[in-house]
Design a protein around this motif. Structure first.
Motif, PDB file in Angstrom:
ATOM      1  N   VAL A   1     -91.780 100.510  34.772  1.00 60.98           N
ATOM      2  CA  VAL A   1     -91.210 101.795  34.355  1.00 60.98           C
ATOM      3  C   VAL A   1     -91.245 102.778  35.522  1.00 60.98           C
ATOM      4  CG1 VAL A   1     -91.394 103.687  32.711  1.00 60.98           C
ATOM      5  CG2 VAL A   1     -91.962 101.365  32.005  1.00 60.98           C
ATOM      6  N   GLY A   2     -92.361 102.732  36.270  1.00 58.03           N
ATOM      7  CA  GLY A   2     -92.432 103.569  37.468  1.00 58.03           C
ATOM      8  C   GLY A   2     -91.389 103.171  38.490  1.00 58.03           C
ATOM      9  N   VAL A   3     -91.102 101.868  38.576  1.00 57.55           N
ATOM     10  CA  VAL A   3     -90.057 101.393  39.483  1.00 57.55           C
ATOM     11  C   VAL A   3     -88.705 101.961  39.068  1.00 57.55           C
ATOM     12  CG1 VAL A   3     -88.758  99.332  40.151  1.00 57.55           C
ATOM     13  CG2 VAL A   3     -91.239  99.291  40.181  1.00 57.55           C
ATOM     14  N   ALA A   4     -88.396 101.875  37.764  1.00 60.00           N
ATOM     15  CA  ALA A   4     -87.124 102.409  37.278  1.00 60.00           C
ATOM     16  C   ALA A   4     -87.000 103.904  37.563  1.00 60.00           C
ATOM     17  CB  ALA A   4     -86.983 102.139  35.784  1.00 60.00           C
ATOM     18  N   ASN A   5     -88.072 104.636  37.327  1.00 57.80           N
ATOM     19  CA  ASN A   5     -88.056 106.073  37.592  1.00 57.80           C
ATOM     20  C   ASN A   5     -87.878 106.356  39.079  1.00 57.80           C
ATOM     21  OD1 ASN A   5     -88.507 106.438  34.878  1.00 57.80           O
ATOM     22  ND2 ASN A   5     -90.721 106.731  35.108  1.00 57.80           N
ATOM     23  N   ALA A   6     -88.577 105.572  39.925  1.00 55.51           N
ATOM     24  CA  ALA A   6     -88.484 105.789  41.367  1.00 55.51           C
ATOM     25  C   ALA A   6     -87.081 105.483  41.879  1.00 55.51           C
ATOM     26  CB  ALA A   6     -89.518 104.924  42.091  1.00 55.51           C
ATOM     27  N   VAL A   7     -86.485 104.395  41.371  1.00 57.46           N
ATOM     28  CA  VAL A   7     -85.118 104.045  41.791  1.00 57.46           C
ATOM     29  C   VAL A   7     -84.144 105.122  41.348  1.00 57.46           C
ATOM     30  CG1 VAL A   7     -83.249 102.382  41.463  1.00 57.46           C
ATOM     31  CG2 VAL A   7     -85.576 101.572  41.842  1.00 57.46           C
ATOM     32  N   GLN A   8     -84.314 105.605  40.101  1.00 59.68           N
ATOM     33  CA  GLN A   8     -83.419 106.654  39.615  1.00 59.68           C
ATOM     34  C   GLN A   8     -83.565 107.935  40.443  1.00 59.68           C
ATOM     35  OE1 GLN A   8     -81.034 106.362  36.895  1.00 59.68           O
ATOM     36  NE2 GLN A   8     -80.408 108.059  38.209  1.00 59.68           N
ATOM     37  N   ALA A   9     -84.800 108.302  40.761  1.00 65.00           N
ATOM     38  CA  ALA A   9     -85.020 109.499  41.578  1.00 65.00           C
ATOM     39  C   ALA A   9     -84.422 109.325  42.973  1.00 65.00           C
ATOM     40  CB  ALA A   9     -86.516 109.779  41.678  1.00 65.00           C
TER      41      ALA A   9
ATOM     42  N   LEU B   1     -92.200  95.658  21.818  1.00 65.35           N
ATOM     43  CA  LEU B   1     -92.298  96.583  20.689  1.00 65.35           C
ATOM     44  C   LEU B   1     -92.741  97.961  21.160  1.00 65.35           C
ATOM     45  CD1 LEU B   1     -92.146  96.995  17.629  1.00 65.35           C
ATOM     46  CD2 LEU B   1     -94.526  96.256  17.495  1.00 65.35           C
ATOM     47  N   SER B   2     -93.665  97.988  22.121  1.00 67.79           N
ATOM     48  CA  SER B   2     -94.130  99.269  22.658  1.00 67.79           C
ATOM     49  C   SER B   2     -92.985 100.023  23.335  1.00 67.79           C
ATOM     50  CB  SER B   2     -95.265  99.043  23.657  1.00 67.79           C
ATOM     51  OG  SER B   2     -96.372  98.436  23.025  1.00 67.79           O
ATOM     52  N   PHE B   3     -92.169  99.302  24.104  1.00 68.83           N
ATOM     53  CA  PHE B   3     -91.011  99.917  24.749  1.00 68.83           C
ATOM     54  C   PHE B   3     -90.080 100.535  23.703  1.00 68.83           C
ATOM     55  CE2 PHE B   3     -91.977  97.564  28.651  1.00 68.83           C
ATOM     56  CZ  PHE B   3     -91.578  98.481  29.621  1.00 68.83           C
ATOM     57  N   LEU B   4     -89.796  99.759  22.651  1.00 64.83           N
ATOM     58  CA  LEU B   4     -88.864 100.238  21.627  1.00 64.83           C
ATOM     59  C   LEU B   4     -89.427 101.456  20.893  1.00 64.83           C
ATOM     60  CD1 LEU B   4     -87.675  96.813  20.156  1.00 64.83           C
ATOM     61  CD2 LEU B   4     -86.470  98.296  21.778  1.00 64.83           C
TER      62      LEU B   4
ATOM     63  N   LEU C   1     -91.746 103.587  21.867  1.00 64.58           N
ATOM     64  CA  LEU C   1     -91.836 104.753  22.742  1.00 64.58           C
ATOM     65  C   LEU C   1     -90.449 105.323  23.051  1.00 64.58           C
ATOM     66  CD1 LEU C   1     -94.632 103.481  25.138  1.00 64.58           C
ATOM     67  CD2 LEU C   1     -94.806 105.373  23.525  1.00 64.58           C
ATOM     68  N   GLY C   2     -89.429 104.440  23.125  1.00 68.05           N
ATOM     69  CA  GLY C   2     -88.063 104.938  23.306  1.00 68.05           C
ATOM     70  C   GLY C   2     -87.618 105.777  22.122  1.00 68.05           C
ATOM     71  N   VAL C   3     -87.951 105.319  20.909  1.00 65.56           N
ATOM     72  CA  VAL C   3     -87.609 106.090  19.706  1.00 65.56           C
ATOM     73  C   VAL C   3     -88.368 107.410  19.694  1.00 65.56           C
ATOM     74  CG1 VAL C   3     -87.793 106.125  17.187  1.00 65.56           C
ATOM     75  CG2 VAL C   3     -87.022 104.051  18.357  1.00 65.56           C
ATOM     76  N   VAL C   4     -89.665 107.363  20.067  1.00 60.85           N
ATOM     77  CA  VAL C   4     -90.459 108.597  20.109  1.00 60.85           C
ATOM     78  C   VAL C   4     -89.858 109.590  21.111  1.00 60.85           C
ATOM     79  CG1 VAL C   4     -92.698 109.556  20.761  1.00 60.85           C
ATOM     80  CG2 VAL C   4     -92.585 107.491  19.365  1.00 60.85           C
ATOM     81  N   ALA C   5     -89.432 109.085  22.267  1.00 62.29           N
ATOM     82  CA  ALA C   5     -88.830 109.970  23.268  1.00 62.29           C
ATOM     83  C   ALA C   5     -87.561 110.612  22.731  1.00 62.29           C
ATOM     84  CB  ALA C   5     -88.534 109.184  24.542  1.00 62.29           C
ATOM     85  N   GLY C   6     -86.741 109.808  22.003  1.00 59.91           N
ATOM     86  CA  GLY C   6     -85.533 110.372  21.407  1.00 59.91           C
ATOM     87  C   GLY C   6     -85.849 111.440  20.367  1.00 59.91           C
ATOM     88  N   LEU C   7     -86.883 111.211  19.558  1.00 56.53           N
ATOM     89  CA  LEU C   7     -87.280 112.196  18.545  1.00 56.53           C
ATOM     90  C   LEU C   7     -87.784 113.481  19.197  1.00 56.53           C
ATOM     91  CD1 LEU C   7     -89.123 109.896  15.957  1.00 56.53           C
ATOM     92  CD2 LEU C   7     -86.866 110.970  15.726  1.00 56.53           C
ATOM     93  N   VAL C   8     -88.551 113.323  20.284  1.00 57.04           N
ATOM     94  CA  VAL C   8     -89.043 114.513  20.989  1.00 57.04           C
ATOM     95  C   VAL C   8     -87.873 115.333  21.522  1.00 57.04           C
ATOM     96  CG1 VAL C   8     -90.312 115.300  23.023  1.00 57.04           C
ATOM     97  CG2 VAL C   8     -91.273 113.502  21.581  1.00 57.04           C
ATOM     98  N   ALA C   9     -86.890 114.642  22.125  1.00 56.31           N
ATOM     99  CA  ALA C   9     -85.716 115.365  22.650  1.00 56.31           C
ATOM    100  C   ALA C   9     -84.942 116.050  21.530  1.00 56.31           C
ATOM    101  CB  ALA C   9     -84.816 114.398  23.409  1.00 56.31           C
ATOM    102  N   ARG C  10     -84.802 115.355  20.386  1.00 59.47           N
ATOM    103  CA  ARG C  10     -84.066 115.957  19.267  1.00 59.47           C
ATOM    104  C   ARG C  10     -84.822 117.154  18.691  1.00 59.47           C
ATOM    105  NH1 ARG C  10     -81.283 112.228  14.814  1.00 59.47           N
ATOM    106  NH2 ARG C  10     -80.083 111.842  16.717  1.00 59.47           N
TER     107      ARG C  10
ATOM    108  N   ILE D   1     -92.263 107.237  27.964  1.00 62.22           N
ATOM    109  CA  ILE D   1     -92.449 105.785  28.067  1.00 62.22           C
ATOM    110  C   ILE D   1     -93.548 105.452  29.073  1.00 62.22           C
ATOM    111  CG2 ILE D   1     -91.351 103.635  28.782  1.00 62.22           C
ATOM    112  CD1 ILE D   1     -88.758 104.648  27.586  1.00 62.22           C
ATOM    113  N   SER D   2     -93.549 106.125  30.224  1.00 63.33           N
ATOM    114  CA  SER D   2     -94.551 105.840  31.254  1.00 63.33           C
ATOM    115  C   SER D   2     -95.957 106.155  30.763  1.00 63.33           C
ATOM    116  CB  SER D   2     -94.255 106.644  32.520  1.00 63.33           C
ATOM    117  OG  SER D   2     -93.010 106.284  33.069  1.00 63.33           O
ATOM    118  N   LEU D   3     -96.144 107.371  30.252  1.00 66.98           N
ATOM    119  CA  LEU D   3     -97.474 107.749  29.778  1.00 66.98           C
ATOM    120  C   LEU D   3     -97.882 106.930  28.555  1.00 66.98           C
ATOM    121  CD1 LEU D   3     -97.386 111.644  30.168  1.00 66.98           C
ATOM    122  CD2 LEU D   3     -98.498 109.969  31.633  1.00 66.98           C
ATOM    123  N   GLY D   4     -96.917 106.674  27.676  1.00 66.04           N
ATOM    124  CA  GLY D   4     -97.229 105.907  26.471  1.00 66.04           C
ATOM    125  C   GLY D   4     -97.657 104.486  26.785  1.00 66.04           C
TER     126      GLY D   4
END
Length: 526
Positions: free
Chosen positions: A279-287, A440-443, A445-454, A486-489
């Motif tokens: 996840v840190g790799v994905a974030n670093a590549v995106q940044a 399952l953790s990825f999924l 946490l992805g849903v939780v992130a979407g709920l937080v944004a909403r 996702i990273s912290l979770g």
């Protein structure tokens, strides 16, 4: 295609002239994950090879036979001794008593003959010959005891003990015996005497829980396959006679199984750490790609196709990944020599601290595949963004959608990582459950992130400007809500899981020990 890749590689290398400042977190994630997997597998392989290489010393022979409560008869002894040089021993538990009867202590009594040990050596504080230490002198047999026995009974070399009906003289402190690992768990300190002294103890009688061992040193030991064939043949011949037969190829099966399971657990923890680092790799590549928007826009404006742009940064990512993997492998290779001294405190064997190419190659493959899997999604976004949109302000621009082909490629690579973890695991089912838990953790946490944004988008307007801006930045285009959650979770999930396992193991061990333990316990009551 080759020309495009060659051009992409030239652009990628040119951009590295500015250094790897944008890849520091990236390198740390890959290096640590690779180092964890490589170090655990290297140490485990080293222990396994050490047990195999020292199997003869650990077992005390090339092949060993054990009987409980009875000795081998004349025919059996003739058949066993015909295999090679024979050494006989007797083991049982008994009480060692001071001569005045003031104190006593349970001991693991072991009687050995003059041929012992066939391999390795018995180490004592003085280093005197074993036959001199155990032989009969002035009408008294000698004995060796571990230091803890001397400490518990307040003895020193030269003092005497009673074992059954026999009085022995403690002539030296037993430091180590080569075949201790193969004999399993001991209830008490070791006390070693000569087999000639055992009849005088009066401890061998009908029903005694005595183990009679017969170790053989072969003149020309076969390879591992030949040893297994010999073992099966002897089992068939001695099937109904109560013999337990082992060879040097599997000298300490319980220890090997324990190390295998423990290393498997640690390797899977390392894989989880690598996935969290992914996840840190994905974030670093995106940044990194966000910082390169002007460069990407310039390349596309000059006619560079989507494939060329994606190839440039994919090559950059994999080069950085190779550097991170190399750093991780260096760390993994440096750990076994450091671990050997610590392991020697618990296991009486010399750890093979050499490099284990197979273990390091597996760790490198995990590192590279994980990098590729988590890099494809952010790299795929560069294909769907037009040059005009790349020049716009990032605040008004989402990262863009990811083409289906790139999503499928990311899923395929992640499936390859999962398959590699399952098929290289000694417990595939456990590896599969762990990977399903990670998915399952990825999924979740992805849903939780979407709920937080909403929730942030639908939050009431606050009076505080700082709070209003903070909440607004949690749902606007380009928000870091999802990667942060996702990273912290995942990090917290991994730490919590390891902590729970550690706590459960400790509670299982301590929970099995009675809160009010008995002062005495008895073994081998006739």
């Amino acid at each position: 295609l080759f020309a495009t890749l060659l051009l992409a590689a030239r652009f990628a290398l040119r951009e590295f002239r500015g250094g790897l400042s944008g890849f520091r977190i990236f390198l740390a994630c890959i290096a640590l994950g690779t180092a964890a997997i490589g170090a655990v597998n290297t140490v485990a392989d080293g222990i396994g090879k050490s047990i195999s290489a020292q199997g003869q010393s650990i077992l005390g022979g090339d092949i060993g036979f054990e009987l409980v409560q009875r000795e081998a008869n004349a025919d059996e002894l003739k058949q066993i001794s015909a295999l090679g040089t024979l050494s006989q021993s007797i083991g049982l538990r008994s009480m060692a008593r001071l001569l005045d009867g003031s104190d006593q202590n349970l001991v693991e009594l072991k009687a050995v003959d003059g041929a012992y040990p066939l391999y390795g050596e018995v180490k004592t504080q003085t280093g005197r010959p074993l036959n001199e230490l155990l032989g009969k002198s002035n009408g008294t047999y000698g004995a060796l005891g571990q230091q803890i026995l001397f400490d518990r009974l307040g003895l020193k070399p030269g003092d005497r003990l009673a074992i059954g009906d026999l009085t022995v003289e403690l002539r030296d402190v037993l430091v180590s015996e080569p075949d201790a690992l193969s004999e399993g768990f001991g209830f008490a300190p070791r006390l070693m005497i000569a087999t000639e002294a055992m009849p005088a103890t009066g401890l061998i009688r009908t029903g005694s829980l005595a183990e009679f061992g017969y170790k053989v040193r072969l003149a020309n030991p076969p390879d591992a396959a030949g040893m297994r064939a010999m073992q099966e043949k002897l089992r068939e011949e001695l099937r109904s006679d109560g013999f337990r037969i082992r060879t040097s190829a599997n000298a300490a099966p319980a220890l090997s199984d324990s190390i295998e399971r423990f290393s498997q657990f640690l390797a899977l923890v390392g894989l989880c750490a690598l996935l969290v680092g992914g996840v840190g790799v994905a974030n670093a590549v995106q940044a990194h790609l966000d910082a390169k928007r002007p460069v990407i826009a310039t390349l596309k404006s000059l006619g560079a196709g989507h494939g060329l742009v994606a190839s440039v940064y994919l090559i950059q990512t994999m080069i950085a990944s190779a550097i991170g993997v190399a750093l991780g492998l260096v760390l993994a290779a440096a750990i076994p020599p450091l671990a050997s001294s610590a392991i020697a405190r618990f296991l009486p064997l010399q750890l093979d601290g050499s490099l284990q190419p197979g273990a390091l190659a597996l760790a490198a493959l995990f590192g590279l595949l994980t990098t590729l899997a988590f890099s494809l999604i952010p790299l795929g976004r560069t294909r769907s963004v037009t040059p005009q949109l790349l020049f716009r302000d990032a605040a008004t621009d989402a990262h863009g959608t990811v083409p289906l082909a790139w999503q499928l490629a990311a899923v395929a690579v992640m499936a390859a990582v999962a398959a590699l973890a399952i098929f290289t695991s000694v417990q595939p089912k456990m590896a599969m459950y762990l990977l399903l838990g990670a998915l399952l953790s990825f999924l979740v946490l992805g849903v939780v992130a979407g709920l937080v944004a909403r929730l942030a988008a639908n939050a009431p307007r606050l009076q505080s400007t700082a709070a209003r801006l903070a909440i607004g930045n949690m749902h606007r285009p380009g928000a870091i809500t999802r990667p942060v959650v996702i990273s912290l979770g995942l990090g917290l999930t991994l730490l919590t899981a390891i902590s729970l396992i550690d706590t459960n193991l400790r509670s299982q061990i301590s929970g099995r020990i009675a809160g009010n333990a008995p002062d005495f316990f008895f073994l081998d009551i006739q």
